[in-house]
Design a protein around this motif. Structure first.
Motif, PDB file in Angstrom:
ATOM      1  N   ARG A  53       0.853  -1.195   0.000  1.00 31.98           N
ATOM      2  CA  ARG A  53       0.000   0.000   0.000  1.00 31.98           C
ATOM      3  C   ARG A  53       0.887   1.243   0.000  1.00 31.98           C
ATOM      4  N   ARG A  54       0.288   2.357  -0.338  1.00 30.87           N
ATOM      5  CA  ARG A  54       1.015   3.630  -0.339  1.00 30.87           C
ATOM      6  C   ARG A  54       0.292   4.635   0.560  1.00 30.87           C
ATOM      7  N   PRO A  55       1.062   5.518   1.233  1.00 29.90           N
ATOM      8  CA  PRO A  55       0.438   6.509   2.126  1.00 29.90           C
ATOM      9  C   PRO A  55      -0.024   7.769   1.386  1.00 29.90           C
ATOM     10  N   PHE A  56      -1.194   8.264   1.774  1.00 35.09           N
ATOM     11  CA  PHE A  56      -1.735   9.518   1.227  1.00 35.09           C
ATOM     12  C   PHE A  56      -2.420  10.294   2.339  1.00 35.09           C
ATOM     13  N   SER A  57      -2.202  11.590   2.372  1.00 32.37           N
ATOM     14  CA  SER A  57      -2.930  12.448   3.304  1.00 32.37           C
ATOM     15  C   SER A  57      -4.404  12.437   2.936  1.00 32.37           C
ATOM     16  N   VAL A  58      -5.246  12.535   3.941  1.00 29.37           N
ATOM     17  CA  VAL A  58      -6.662  12.767   3.653  1.00 29.37           C
ATOM     18  C   VAL A  58      -6.766  14.224   3.198  1.00 29.37           C
ATOM     19  N   ILE A  74      -8.402  12.110  -1.911  1.00 29.05           N
ATOM     20  CA  ILE A  74      -6.949  12.282  -1.830  1.00 29.05           C
ATOM     21  C   ILE A  74      -6.497  13.082  -3.057  1.00 29.05           C
ATOM     22  N   LEU A  75      -5.513  13.929  -2.827  1.00 27.83           N
ATOM     23  CA  LEU A  75      -4.872  14.679  -3.911  1.00 27.83           C
ATOM     24  C   LEU A  75      -3.608  13.905  -4.247  1.00 27.83           C
ATOM     25  N   SER A  76      -3.549  13.347  -5.451  1.00 25.33           N
ATOM     26  CA  SER A  76      -2.431  12.466  -5.784  1.00 25.33           C
ATOM     27  C   SER A  76      -1.599  13.037  -6.926  1.00 25.33           C
ATOM     28  N   LYS A  77      -0.280  12.874  -6.803  1.00 22.76           N
ATOM     29  CA  LYS A  77       0.631  13.237  -7.891  1.00 22.76           C
ATOM     30  C   LYS A  77       1.231  11.952  -8.442  1.00 22.76           C
ATOM     31  N   ARG A  78       1.089  11.764  -9.736  1.00 24.31           N
ATOM     32  CA  ARG A  78       1.555  10.517 -10.363  1.00 24.31           C
ATOM     33  C   ARG A  78       3.081  10.526 -10.463  1.00 24.31           C
ATOM     34  N   ILE A  79       3.724   9.553  -9.755  1.00 23.29           N
ATOM     35  CA  ILE A  79       5.188   9.451  -9.859  1.00 23.29           C
ATOM     36  C   ILE A  79       5.668   8.029 -10.096  1.00 23.29           C
ATOM     37  N   GLY A  80       4.779   7.041  -9.943  1.00 25.58           N
ATOM     38  CA  GLY A  80       5.202   5.642 -10.086  1.00 25.58           C
ATOM     39  C   GLY A  80       3.981   4.753 -10.250  1.00 25.58           C
ATOM     40  N   PRO A  81       4.134   3.436 -10.022  1.00 24.57           N
ATOM     41  CA  PRO A  81       3.048   2.498 -10.343  1.00 24.57           C
ATOM     42  C   PRO A  81       1.751   2.721  -9.548  1.00 24.57           C
ATOM     43  N   ALA A  82       1.847   2.962  -8.237  1.00 25.65           N
ATOM     44  CA  ALA A  82       0.608   3.091  -7.454  1.00 25.65           C
ATOM     45  C   ALA A  82      -0.129   4.375  -7.820  1.00 25.65           C
ATOM     46  N   THR A  83       0.603   5.463  -7.937  1.00 23.54           N
ATOM     47  CA  THR A  83      -0.059   6.729  -8.265  1.00 23.54           C
ATOM     48  C   THR A  83      -0.555   6.736  -9.721  1.00 23.54           C
ATOM     49  N   ALA A  84       0.053   5.909 -10.582  1.00 21.05           N
ATOM     50  CA  ALA A  84      -0.483   5.771 -11.954  1.00 21.05           C
ATOM     51  C   ALA A  84      -1.837   5.066 -11.915  1.00 21.05           C
ATOM     52  N   GLY A 120       4.013  22.016  -3.755  1.00 22.18           N
ATOM     53  CA  GLY A 120       3.484  20.995  -4.666  1.00 22.18           C
ATOM     54  C   GLY A 120       2.359  20.204  -4.028  1.00 22.18           C
ATOM     55  N   VAL A 121       2.508  18.870  -4.073  1.00 22.41           N
ATOM     56  CA  VAL A 121       1.454  17.994  -3.550  1.00 22.41           C
ATOM     57  C   VAL A 121       1.388  18.064  -2.014  1.00 22.41           C
ATOM     58  N   GLY A 122       2.336  18.760  -1.424  1.00 28.70           N
ATOM     59  CA  GLY A 122       2.303  19.056   0.017  1.00 28.70           C
ATOM     60  C   GLY A 122       1.102  19.897   0.419  1.00 28.70           C
ATOM     61  N   LEU A 123       0.307  20.311  -0.564  1.00 24.81           N
ATOM     62  CA  LEU A 123      -0.953  21.004  -0.264  1.00 24.81           C
ATOM     63  C   LEU A 123      -1.947  20.071   0.447  1.00 24.81           C
ATOM     64  N   ALA A 124      -1.763  18.749   0.236  1.00 15.50           N
ATOM     65  CA  ALA A 124      -2.816  17.790   0.585  1.00 15.50           C
ATOM     66  C   ALA A 124      -3.368  17.891   2.014  1.00 15.50           C
ATOM     67  N   PRO A 125      -2.545  18.018   3.056  1.00 17.08           N
ATOM     68  CA  PRO A 125      -3.161  18.029   4.394  1.00 17.08           C
ATOM     69  C   PRO A 125      -3.807  19.356   4.785  1.00 17.08           C
ATOM     70  N   VAL A 226       5.983  15.128   7.556  1.00 11.35           N
ATOM     71  CA  VAL A 226       7.071  14.539   6.757  1.00 11.35           C
ATOM     72  C   VAL A 226       6.524  13.417   5.880  1.00 11.35           C
ATOM     73  N   GLU A 227       7.139  13.257   4.712  1.00  9.10           N
ATOM     74  CA  GLU A 227       6.695  12.214   3.784  1.00  9.10           C
ATOM     75  C   GLU A 227       7.840  11.257   3.520  1.00  9.10           C
ATOM     76  N   ARG A 228       8.022  10.306   4.434  1.00  7.41           N
ATOM     77  CA  ARG A 228       9.012   9.255   4.243  1.00  7.41           C
ATOM     78  C   ARG A 228       8.370   8.090   3.501  1.00  7.41           C
ATOM     79  N   VAL A 229       9.203   7.272   2.865  1.00  5.17           N
ATOM     80  CA  VAL A 229       8.669   6.053   2.254  1.00  5.17           C
ATOM     81  C   VAL A 229       8.090   5.187   3.375  1.00  5.17           C
TER      82      VAL A 229
HETATM   83  C1  LIG Z   1       2.323  10.442   5.342  1.00  3.82           C
HETATM   84  C2  LIG Z   1       2.419  10.567   3.845  1.00  3.82           C
HETATM   85  C3  LIG Z   1       1.446  11.250   3.159  1.00  3.82           C
HETATM   86  C4  LIG Z   1       1.509  11.351   1.773  1.00  3.82           C
HETATM   87  N1  LIG Z   1       0.518  12.043   1.143  1.00  3.82           N
HETATM   88  C5  LIG Z   1       0.542  12.120  -0.196  1.00  3.82           C
HETATM   89  C6  LIG Z   1      -0.519  12.782  -0.872  1.00  3.82           C
HETATM   90  O1  LIG Z   1      -1.464  13.286  -0.252  1.00  3.82           O
HETATM   91  N2  LIG Z   1      -0.474  12.829  -2.233  1.00  3.82           N
HETATM   92  C7  LIG Z   1       0.559  12.258  -2.946  1.00  3.82           C
HETATM   93  O2  LIG Z   1       0.543  12.313  -4.177  1.00  3.82           O
HETATM   94  N3  LIG Z   1       1.581  11.641  -2.318  1.00  3.82           N
HETATM   95  C8  LIG Z   1       1.583  11.555  -0.981  1.00  3.82           C
HETATM   96  N4  LIG Z   1       2.606  10.901  -0.336  1.00  3.82           N
HETATM   97  C9  LIG Z   1       3.672  10.297  -1.153  1.00  3.82           C
HETATM   98  C10 LIG Z   1       3.143   8.999  -1.776  1.00  3.82           C
HETATM   99  O3  LIG Z   1       2.973   8.039  -0.770  1.00  3.82           O
HETATM  100  C11 LIG Z   1       4.111   8.493  -2.828  1.00  3.82           C
HETATM  101  O4  LIG Z   1       4.101   9.407  -3.895  1.00  3.82           O
HETATM  102  C12 LIG Z   1       3.677   7.125  -3.334  1.00  3.82           C
HETATM  103  O5  LIG Z   1       3.965   6.169  -2.360  1.00  3.82           O
HETATM  104  C13 LIG Z   1       4.383   6.779  -4.616  1.00  3.82           C
HETATM  105  O6  LIG Z   1       3.967   5.495  -5.007  1.00  3.82           O
HETATM  106  P1  LIG Z   1       4.204   4.998  -6.502  1.00  3.82           P
HETATM  107  O7  LIG Z   1       4.024   3.526  -6.521  1.00  3.82           O
HETATM  108  O8  LIG Z   1       3.384   5.796  -7.446  1.00  3.82           O
HETATM  109  O9  LIG Z   1       5.696   5.387  -6.783  1.00  3.82           O
HETATM  110  P2  LIG Z   1       7.031   4.600  -6.210  1.00  3.82           P
HETATM  111  O10 LIG Z   1       7.538   3.738  -7.300  1.00  3.82           O
HETATM  112  O11 LIG Z   1       6.715   3.983  -4.922  1.00  3.82           O
HETATM  113  O12 LIG Z   1       7.937   5.816  -6.017  1.00  3.82           O
HETATM  114  C14 LIG Z   1       8.486   6.550  -7.096  1.00  3.82           C
HETATM  115  C15 LIG Z   1       9.704   7.256  -6.597  1.00  3.82           C
HETATM  116  O13 LIG Z   1       9.341   8.152  -5.528  1.00  3.82           O
HETATM  117  C16 LIG Z   1      10.032   7.829  -4.327  1.00  3.82           C
HETATM  118  N5  LIG Z   1       9.088   7.951  -3.216  1.00  3.82           N
HETATM  119  C17 LIG Z   1       8.085   7.097  -2.901  1.00  3.82           C
HETATM  120  N6  LIG Z   1       7.435   7.529  -1.815  1.00  3.82           N
HETATM  121  C18 LIG Z   1       8.045   8.659  -1.430  1.00  3.82           C
HETATM  122  C19 LIG Z   1       7.870   9.573  -0.373  1.00  3.82           C
HETATM  123  N7  LIG Z   1       6.932   9.420   0.544  1.00  3.82           N
HETATM  124  N8  LIG Z   1       8.718  10.619  -0.284  1.00  3.82           N
HETATM  125  C20 LIG Z   1       9.685  10.798  -1.171  1.00  3.82           C
HETATM  126  N9  LIG Z   1       9.909   9.969  -2.194  1.00  3.82           N
HETATM  127  C21 LIG Z   1       9.115   8.924  -2.322  1.00  3.82           C
HETATM  128  C22 LIG Z   1      10.482   6.374  -4.500  1.00  3.82           C
HETATM  129  O14 LIG Z   1      11.667   6.129  -3.743  1.00  3.82           O
HETATM  130  C23 LIG Z   1      10.739   6.299  -5.979  1.00  3.82           C
HETATM  131  O15 LIG Z   1      12.009   6.798  -6.308  1.00  3.82           O
HETATM  132  C24 LIG Z   1       2.586  10.785   1.061  1.00  3.82           C
HETATM  133  C25 LIG Z   1       3.589  10.108   1.747  1.00  3.82           C
HETATM  134  C26 LIG Z   1       3.518  10.013   3.129  1.00  3.82           C
HETATM  135  C27 LIG Z   1       4.579   9.288   3.872  1.00  3.82           C
END
Ligand SMILES: Cc1cc2nc3c(=O)[nH]c(=O)nc-3n(C[C@H](O)[C@H](O)[C@H](O)COP(=O)(O)OP(=O)(O)OC[C@H]3O[C@@H](n4cnc5c(N)ncnc54)[C@H](O)[C@@H]3O)c2cc1C
Ligand code: FES
Length: 270
Positions: A53-58, A74-84, A120-125, A226-229
């Protein structure tokens, strides 16, 4: 207590080629979440890719005509497989959704002012936080930076809740050209020491670190999200640790899914 629900996608609104707002029917989560908390979402329920699973702010709590909390967005920014998968989700699809999780923002009362700093997507919370602050009559400013004007979202939402906006874009297309910490620093410097303000920040880690430095320099309290993995969101995997100074003066690694995601900026070892 967090609950794990299978939530139906009610709506999916693209905001740009990368950003979307997904609405999930999750009344049990919507009813109990507070600003700053997050959910762990598994899109593609029947697939192992992505596995975790992946974390997202409400982002918002949606109420029905009786005022009952019925859904979250949730406000999502596409960066990888889950957000796609989240970007492409269609109404009627199901997603696993665990929450609400984590420690929320501590919400100030008037006459303390609230300054929210979003990158950026840090607007979410900040949508739910703005509503909570408005209901307490707290004067609120949103410092909001993005790469371009086309990536500044929900401005009317914040304006309609009485939030003053300070905008920056890296290309200068809207607001001041540059990073959002620049106008924040000026506002901190101009603020009379007798006027209390709480700073809330969410965005890229470099922005959070710069905000922490600026608020410490001017002696203002600051809460950062903070937004850690995050692998589990429940304290089990230690993927999300953040080094923090304890009361004993030593540095401890804390799990930001349990102790955060909202943490005191001046205790983090940046
Ligand atoms: C508490 C919390 C709240 C979040 N809220 C939101 C939100 O509201 N909207 C949103 O779009 N995203 C949010 N995120 C970030 C979101 O979880 C990641 O963008 C998502 O996990 C990416 O998944 P993916 O499979 O699309 O990409 P992945 O393939 O998992 O990641 C793509 C790339 O981004 C890096 N990455 C993954 N997660 C993070 C992260 N948390 N911080 C920095 N780099 C990362 C990976 O290392 C990889 O290089 C949040 C993260 C946390 C911890
Ligand atoms: S995400 Fe697993 S311990 Fe924090």
């Amino acid at each position: 207590m967090p609950v794990d629900v299978t939530a139906v996608v009610i709506a999916n609104r693209p905001l740009s080629a990368a950003y979307n707002v997904l609405t999930l029917a999750a009344p049990a989560i919507a009813a109990t979440c507070t600003p700053g908390q997050f959910v762990m979402i598994k899109a593609g329920l029947t697939s192992f890719d992505p596995l975790l699973r992946r974390p997202f702010s409400v982002f918002e709590v949606i109420r029905d005509s009786q005022g009952t909390a019925a859904a979250i967005t949730i406000l999502s920014k596409r960066i990888g497989p889950a957000t796609a998968l989240i970007y492409d989700a269609r109404p009627g699809e199901h997603m696993a959704c665990l929450g609400p999780l984590g420690r929320a923002f501590s919400i100030v009362e008037a006459p303390i002012e609230a300054w929210m700093v979003a990158g950026g997507v840090g607007l979410a919370p900040f949508a739910t936080l703005a509503e909570a602050l408005a209901s307490r009559g707290v004067q609120t400013t949103l410092f909001y930076g993005a790469r371009t004007g086309a990536e500044l979202f929900y401005l009317d939402f914040f304006r309609s809740r009485g939030v003053e906006l300070v905008l920056t874009t890296e290309d200068g297309s809207v607001g001041e050209r540059g990073r959002i910490v620049a106008p924040l620093e000026r506002a901190l410097a101009a603020r009379a020491p007798s006027s209390p303000v709480m700073v809330y920040a969410c965005g890229p880690e470099a922005m959070l670190a710069a905000t922490a430095r600026a608020t410490q320099k001017h002696g203002r309290p600051c809460q950062v999200s903070v937004e850690r993995v995050m692998g589990c969101g429940l304290g089990g995997c230690y993927s999300c640790v953040v080094p923090m100074r304890g009361d004993d003066g030593l540095t401890h690694n804390v799990r930001s899914c349990l102790a955060g995601p909202v943490l005191a900026a001046d205790q983090i070892v940046w």
